[in-house]
Motif scaffolding. Structure first.
Motif, mmCIF file in Angstrom:
data_model
loop_
_atom_site.group_PDB
_atom_site.id
_atom_site.type_symbol
_atom_site.label_atom_id
_atom_site.label_comp_id
_atom_site.label_asym_id
_atom_site.label_seq_id
_atom_site.Cartn_x
_atom_site.Cartn_y
_atom_site.Cartn_z
ATOM 1 N N GLN A 45 2.190 8.380 -5.730
ATOM 2 C CA GLN A 45 1.125 9.363 -5.986
ATOM 3 C C GLN A 45 1.376 10.418 -5.525
ATOM 4 O OE1 GLN A 45 -2.366 7.725 -4.317
ATOM 5 N NE2 GLN A 45 -2.695 5.862 -5.915
ATOM 6 N N GLU A 46 2.026 10.697 -4.341
ATOM 7 C CA GLU A 46 2.573 11.747 -3.742
ATOM 8 C C GLU A 46 3.652 12.365 -4.470
ATOM 9 O OE1 GLU A 46 2.049 14.405 -0.745
ATOM 10 O OE2 GLU A 46 0.785 12.762 -1.402
ATOM 11 N N MET A 47 4.593 11.625 -5.102
ATOM 12 C CA MET A 47 5.662 12.114 -6.053
ATOM 13 C C MET A 47 4.913 12.921 -7.242
ATOM 14 S SD MET A 47 8.451 9.225 -6.117
ATOM 15 C CE MET A 47 9.396 9.935 -7.669
ATOM 16 N N ASP A 48 3.744 12.344 -7.715
ATOM 17 C CA ASP A 48 3.100 13.138 -8.806
ATOM 18 C C ASP A 48 2.691 14.596 -8.360
ATOM 19 O OD1 ASP A 48 3.866 11.558 -11.065
ATOM 20 O OD2 ASP A 48 2.049 10.251 -10.564
ATOM 21 N N ARG A 49 1.873 14.428 -7.056
ATOM 22 C CA ARG A 49 1.178 15.526 -6.534
ATOM 23 C C ARG A 49 2.385 16.440 -6.348
ATOM 24 N NH1 ARG A 49 -0.791 18.161 -1.855
ATOM 25 N NH2 ARG A 49 0.640 16.533 -0.684
ATOM 26 N N ARG B 217 0.851 -1.290 -0.075
ATOM 27 C CA ARG B 217 0.053 0.028 -0.228
ATOM 28 C C ARG B 217 0.719 1.169 -0.207
ATOM 29 N NH1 ARG B 217 -5.455 -0.502 1.254
ATOM 30 N NH2 ARG B 217 -6.070 -2.657 2.105
ATOM 31 N N PHE B 218 2.201 1.307 0.691
ATOM 32 C CA PHE B 218 3.013 2.393 0.883
ATOM 33 C C PHE B 218 3.641 2.535 -0.452
ATOM 34 C CE2 PHE B 218 6.505 4.699 1.973
ATOM 35 C CZ PHE B 218 6.231 5.679 3.084
ATOM 36 N N LEU B 219 3.986 1.773 -1.329
ATOM 37 C CA LEU B 219 4.700 2.037 -2.616
ATOM 38 C C LEU B 219 3.737 2.818 -3.696
ATOM 39 C CD1 LEU B 219 6.776 -1.162 -3.171
ATOM 40 C CD2 LEU B 219 7.623 1.039 -2.341
ATOM 41 N N PRO B 220 2.437 2.586 -3.798
ATOM 42 C CA PRO B 220 1.683 3.233 -4.698
ATOM 43 C C PRO B 220 1.368 4.539 -3.992
ATOM 44 C CG PRO B 220 0.660 1.170 -4.441
ATOM 45 C CD PRO B 220 2.024 1.326 -3.515
ATOM 46 N N ARG B 221 1.331 4.711 -2.767
ATOM 47 C CA ARG B 221 1.094 6.113 -2.303
ATOM 48 C C ARG B 221 2.226 6.932 -2.354
ATOM 49 N NH1 ARG B 221 -2.160 8.619 1.716
ATOM 50 N NH2 ARG B 221 -1.395 10.740 1.841
#
Length: 647
Positions: free
Chosen positions: A555-559, A548-552
Motif C-alpha cells: 500500500q505504501e508503495m502505491d501511495r 500485516r507488514f507485507l500488505p502495508r
C-alpha cells in the motif's frame, strides 16, 4: 428554497460549453486496479456528475471509505478513468492513448495528507527546484517563486539550506505545502490539510486558500472530515457515500437537510447539533431555522442573544454556556468544537428531533421528506452488497472459511508434489492446478501478481542468460560465435517456474487466511509446546506481524508512486517509475516504513508485550469440522496423483 439534486442520466453526455471554465466530471466511474475474476465488481467511484466552478472553495465530505481521496486524485489525473471524462473548461484532462493533457496536468497542484512524508532532497532548496523543474523556468523566476511561497507560509529564507531531517513535523508540512504553492497551480487540491496540524497553523492555511480562490480561473478543492473548519469557508459541498455523489450544494442548502447528514453516516455538523440541543432546551430555536444556519461561533451567538446582548454579556450569560468551548475554535481549529467532536460516530442528536427522525424513518412520512437521491443511494448500496455476495462462489467461501492449519497441510502437500515434477507434462498439470485454485478462490489477480512480478522478471532474465552460449577463439579473447541454446534455457525455465507456482500458492494461502485467523491457528496447533516451556505466542504473533507488514508495504508503495507522479508531473503510466525518480520514491518510502515500524514498536511496548494474554483472552477456538478432513483428503489425493505422474 432551491435544492440541487443529482443530475439526470440524460445530462451525462453533455459536454461543458467551450466558453466556460471550471472542472466538469461527466459520468465518472473508477474501478480498483486489483479487481479479480470472481470478485464483486464494486467501483471506487460510480456515476459522478458534477461541476466545480472557478474562484470557489469546494469541500468534499463523507465518511472514511466513501471515495473522497479517490475523487480528489481522479480530478488531479492520478487515477485512470474506467468510464466518463474529467474536463477543465473545454479540454479533457485525458487525451487519446490514456495520456494526461500536459498543460492541464501542470496547472493542478495537489497536497497529500501528511505531505511532510514526501520530502527527499538533502536541502529544502532542492525540494523547490525539483517541484519547479517540469515548468522550465529561469533561475531568477524560480528564486522569485520560492521566496514568495516561503513568505506565504511564514518560513524564513535561511531554511533553504537545511535538510528536511532537521525540521520539525510542522515545518516539514509547511515546506511541503510551499513547494506546491511555488508552482502557482491554477487549481489547488488538498487532502485532509488540517490533519495533525496545530491550531496556530490553521489560520495561515485558511488565508492561503482564500488567496488561491481569488486567482484567475482557478479554485480550491478540499477533502476533509473537519467540517467545522471548512463549512464556513466553502462555497459548495459535495457529499459522497459509498463512492456515489449523494448530494451537492451550498453549505446552507445542505444544512437545511439534517436527514442527509445522518443517512450518509457523516453525522450532524456541530452547528446542526447545537441547534437540535437548543430546540430540546425549549428555546424556540432549532431545526425549523436550518434554512439559515449560523456557521461561525459569533454568528451563532448573535442568533441566540442578538449582537448587542452578546457584546455586553459575553460568555457570562447562561445562554452562551454552550459556547465556552466553541469560541476557542475561532483561533484556528474551526468554527465549532467542544463535546460534539468527541461524540460517537453515530452523531444522532438527542431530544425531539431525534425522536421525529426515527419515527419518520419507519413510516411513509420519511418517504415524502427524504431526498430521492438518498433513497436511491440506500437501495443501490443494498443491491451492491447482495450482488457481491452472490458473485462469490461456494468454492471461494469454502476456501476463506477453512481452518488455516488444514490449508497449510494441503499447501505443503501440493508444493512438495509440484517440486517433484521434471517433465513438461508435469509442469503443465502444476500450472493447471495452480490456476484453478486461484480462479476458484476469487482472489484479485493483481494481489498475487504484484508480489510475484519481480520473480517473473528474474525467470525471464535467467532463462535468456542461461541460453546464451559464447564460443571464444583458441588464440583470442574475442568471441568467435554467439548463439542461443534452447536446452539450458529450457532447463532453467523448468526449474524456476516450479518455484513460481509454489510462491503463488503461498501468497494465495496468506491472502485467503488473514492475520487474525493465522495467529489463532498457529497458537492452537502449537499449544502442546507450552507443556515443555516453549513460548508459542511470540512465534505466532511474529508470523502475524509479518502478514500485516507485507500488505502495508505494498500500500505504501502505491501511495509513494502516486506522490512521485504528482510532484514530477510525470506522464508515465500509473505505477511505473523512471530511473531519475528512484530517489524521490525510495527515500520517503524507506522513511515511511521506518516510521511505521517505530510506531508498531511503541505500540507493543505500551502494551507490555503481553502476547500470551492476547491468545487466552480472546476469541473462541477455530472449529475443525468434516470439511477440513475432506480438504486434507483431497490434498493427499492430488499429491498422490502428481507423485505418480513424476515417476
Amino acid at each position: 428554497m432551491n435544492r440541487e439534486t443529482l443530475p439526470t442520466a440524460s445530462a451525462a453526455g453533455q459536454q461543458a460549453p467551450a466558453d466556460r471554465t471550471g472542472v466538469a466530471l461527466e459520468d465518472v466511474w473508477v474501478y480498483p486496479g486489483d479487481q479479480g475474476k470472481g470478485q464483486a465488481a464494486k467501483p471506487l467511484l460510480q456515476s459522478i456528475r458534477c461541476r466545480i466552478e472557478p474562484n470557489t472553495i469546494t469541500l468534499i465530505a463523507g465518511t472514511a471509505g466513501s471515495g473522497k481521496t479517490t475523487l480528489l486524485q481522479t480530478i488531479a489525473g492520478l487515477m485512470p478513468l474506467s468510464r466518463g471524462a474529467v474536463r477543465y473548461g473545454a479540454h479533457s484532462l485525458w487525451e487519446d492513448g490514456n495520456r494526461l493533457h500536459a498543460l492541464l496536468h501542470r496547472s493542478i497542484g495537489i497536497v497529500f495528507q501528511y505531505p511532510e512524508r514526501q520530502l527527499f532532497a538533502d536541502s529544502i532548496e532542492k525540494e523547490f527546484r525539483y517541484s519547479l523543474r517540469p515548468y522550465r523556468l529561469s533561475k531568477a523566476v524560480q528564486a522569485e517563486r520560492i521566496d514568495g511561497a516561503l513568505r506565504q507560509m511564514g518560513l524564513p529564507t535561511d531554511i533553504l539550506s537545511e535538510s528536511f531531517l532537521t525540521l520539525s513535523d510542522g515545518q516539514k508540512r509547511k515546506v511541503a505545502l510551499a513547494t506546491t504553492l511555488a508552482t502557482r497551480p491554477t487549481w489547488l487540491l488538498l487532502d485532509e490539510p488540517t490533519a495533525g496540524i496545530d491550531p496556530q497553523g490553521v489560520g495561515p492555511l485558511l488565508r492561503c486558500l482564500k488567496q488561491q480562490k481569488e486567482a484567475a480561473d482557478g479554485g480550491v478543492i478540499v477533502v476533509s472530515h473537519d467540517l467545522d473548519t471548512f463549512l464556513p469557508l466553502a462555497d459548495r459541498v459535495l457529499i459522497l457515500h459509498n463512492g456515489a455523489l449523494a448530494a451537492a450544494g451550498t453549505p446552507q442548502e445542505l444544512l437545511a437537510r439534517p436527514e442527509l447528514w445522518l443517512e450518509t453516516e457523516i453525522g450532524l455538523p456541530s452547528a446542526l447539533q447545537l441547534m437540535a440541543q437548543l430546540r430540546e432546551a425549549g428555546t424556540g430555536m432549532g431545526i425549523e431555522g436550518t434554512e439559515d444556519v449560523p456557521l461561525t461561533a459569533e454568528a451563532m451567538a448573535d442568533r441566540i442573544l442578538g449582537p448587542r446582548e452578546r457584546e455586553s454579556h459575553g460568555t457570562a450569560n447562561p445562554k452562551t454556556a454552550a459556547f465556552d468551548g466553541v469560541r476557542k475554535a475561532e483561533s484556528g481549529t474551526g468554527a465549532f468544537g467542544g463535546d460534539y467532536a468527541a461524540e460517537s460516530g453515530t452523531a444522532v442528536p438527542s431530544g425531539d428531533y431525534a425522536t421525529e427522525h426515527r419515527t419518520a424513518t419507519s413510516g411513509e412520512e420519511h418517504a415524502a421528506e427524504s431526498p430521492p437521491e438518498a433513497s436511491i443511494l440506500a437501495a443501490g448500496t443494498s443491491e451492491a452488497k447482495q450482488a457481491g455476495a452472490a458473485r462469490m462462489g461456494a468454492a471461494a467461501q469454502l476456501l476463506q472459511q477453512l481452518h488455516p492449519s488444514a490449508k497449510w497441510i494441503v499447501y505443503v502437500l501440493l508444493t512438495a508434489a509440484i517440486l517433484m515434477q521434471h517433465s513438461w507434462a508435469g509442469i503443465g498439470v502444476s500450472a493447471l492446478l495452480t490456476g484453478s485454485l486461484i480462479i476458484l478462490s476469487g482472489v484479485a489477480y493483481r494481489s498475487l501478481l504484484r508480489p510475484a512480478k519481480p520473480f517473473l522478471y528474474f525467470i525471464v532474465i535467467s532463462t535468456v542468460v542461461s541460453g546464451i552460449t559464447i564460443i571464444f577463439a583458441s588464440d583470442s579473447w574475442l568471441p568467435e560465435r554467439i548463439y542461443f541454446s534452447t536446452a539450458p534455457a529450457s532447463k532453467t525455465f523448468e526449474l524456476l517456474v516450479r518455484f513460481l507456482f509454489v510462491m503463488l500458492l503461498g501468497i494465495l494461502l496468506a491472502v485467503t487466511t488473514g492475520a487474525k485467523r493465522m495467529q489463532m491457528a498457529l497458537e492452537q496447533a502449537l499449544s502442546f509446546l507450552e507443556r515443555f516451556g516453549i513460548p508459542v505466542a511470540p512465534f505466532a504473533f511474529a508470523a502475524t506481524l509479518l502478514m500485516r507488514f507485507l500488505p502495508r508495504l505494498l500500500q505504501e508503495m502505491d501511495r509513494m508512486l502516486i506522490i512521485v507522479q504528482a510532484r514530477g508531473k510525470s506522464q508515465a503510466k500509473k505505477g511505473s517509475l523512471r530511473l531519475r525518480e528512484i530517489p524521490v520514491f525510495l527515500i520517503p518510502f524507506l522513511l515511511s516504513m521506518m516510521k511505521y515500524a517505530e510506531d508498531l514498536s511503541l505500540t507493543l511496548e505500551a502494551r507490555g508485550y503481553q502476547l500470551k494474554r492476547l491468545r487466552r483472552e480472546g476469541m473462541a477456538r477455530l472449529p475443525w469440522t468434516r470439511r477440513e478432513w475432506i480438504c486434507i483428503a483431497a490434498g493427499v489425493l492430488l499429491f498422490a496423483v502428481l507423485y505418480m505422474w513424476a515417476l
